[in-house]
Scaffold this active site. Sequence first.
Site, PDB file in Angstrom:
ATOM      1  N   ASP A 147      -2.747  -6.297   2.831  1.00 40.38           N
ATOM      2  CA  ASP A 147      -3.169  -6.152   4.217  1.00 40.38           C
ATOM      3  C   ASP A 147      -3.368  -7.516   4.865  1.00 40.38           C
ATOM      4  O   ASP A 147      -3.538  -8.533   4.176  1.00 40.38           O
ATOM      5  CB  ASP A 147      -4.504  -5.394   4.281  1.00 40.38           C
ATOM      6  CG  ASP A 147      -4.304  -3.894   4.317  1.00 40.38           C
ATOM      7  OD1 ASP A 147      -3.153  -3.456   4.420  1.00 40.38           O
ATOM      8  OD2 ASP A 147      -5.311  -3.172   4.229  1.00 40.38           O
ATOM      9  N   LYS A 181      -1.568  -4.389   9.319  1.00 37.09           N
ATOM     10  CA  LYS A 181      -1.704  -3.469  10.450  1.00 37.09           C
ATOM     11  C   LYS A 181      -2.507  -4.212  11.520  1.00 37.09           C
ATOM     12  O   LYS A 181      -3.720  -4.035  11.641  1.00 37.09           O
ATOM     13  CB  LYS A 181      -2.380  -2.178  10.012  1.00 37.09           C
ATOM     14  CG  LYS A 181      -1.517  -1.337   9.093  1.00 37.09           C
ATOM     15  CD  LYS A 181      -2.067   0.061   8.941  1.00 37.09           C
ATOM     16  CE  LYS A 181      -3.274   0.088   8.030  1.00 37.09           C
ATOM     17  NZ  LYS A 181      -2.925  -0.129   6.629  1.00 37.09           N
TER      18      LYS A 181
END
Length: 413
Positions: A206, A228
């Site tokens: 991430d 994200k």
Amino acid sequence: MTTPAPNPHPSTEGRTPYPVGLLLAGRRVVVIGGGQVAQRRLPALLAAGAEVHLISPATTPAVQAMADAGELTWHRRGYAEGDLADSWYALVATDDPAVNTAVSAEAERLRVFCARSDDAAAATAWTAATGRDSGTTVSVLTGDPRHSAALRDTIVDALRDGSLAARQFRSREPGVALVGGGPGDPDLITVRGRRLLADADVVVADRLAPRELLAELPPHVEVIDASKIPYGRYMAQEAINRTLIDHAKAGRFVVRLKGGDPYVFGRGGEELLACVEAGIPVTVVPGISSSISVPAAVGIPVTHRGLTHEFTVISGHVGPDERSLTNWDAAARMTGTLVLLMAVDKIGAIAAKLIEHGRPATTPVAVVQEGTTAAQRRVDATLATIADTVTAEGIKPPAVIVIGDVVNVLGHH
């Protein structure tokens, strides 16, 4: 030319111990003395499954707790001849040389190996400096306990962080590990998380995962960016799930590296379910959640005696007037700490909703951006002023917002 450091235990020089691992499960071990030495040695004996008998008139509180919990048998008296009968191993740890000598003599007669905390030269066994990593026990014997401990720590740390190439001797079975990387500081990942990362064939990371950890990976490890970024480019969750599954099915060990904890607004549950449904074995490694650690990094305890009996962690990704599942009325009426994650964009609406439902407009608020990293920044305000303050200060995600009286516990304004 380097001069060797003198051995602080000269009586052990020239003596070469025979290293061996004792399997003591279910076997009687006698420990004489209940002080600090025993307190340090007992956990390893108990972890080995030994049937421990402690002989001492008194103990430290920690040792007494082991006895009270039934982990060992405490004989509340001094040593007496015959106490080593039927024993496999003995540890002498009293501050009385006469007692230690008497126990050693009985051990010699009964052929029971005996370690002494006061005189290694008079013992028949030395306690190694021991550490463990993923099923491997590292034991170091040098005759100098401090030297042994230093070497032990160096080796175990290297195994855990991957700098000692253990993977050339051991490889992981194919599967997926969901690893919480912590709030940002690479030192705040758990030991187990770092160990699994060192063994990875593929890392799916991430944006909030500690970047320094990725830089330490060997060149053969494939790193996949699953960032994200809020309101920007993102890798769909379904694609992340498929990536984990496909690589695991191809025989690789995959680490899904996340910021914070996998199950605190990290969608780890969705990834777990997808892998389980696909028949992929999954290991879950909890991480230090930013909801607790980031406030702590700037001196804010999320609970404090006399101020709050609870703290509530809320996702601010969805505003209170949108499709939020949060009961903002109840949150406003609670007297404890509110910790908001992913709430920078919605903080104005959230603050207004909390004030509308009863939280005083003067309630202290702190915003911590990039917590635990070199870029960490704290900004303080109140519920009434927080929206304007965030805009004026240019606060950007990632940031943790803390609401409540705990903000001012250390007098930060």
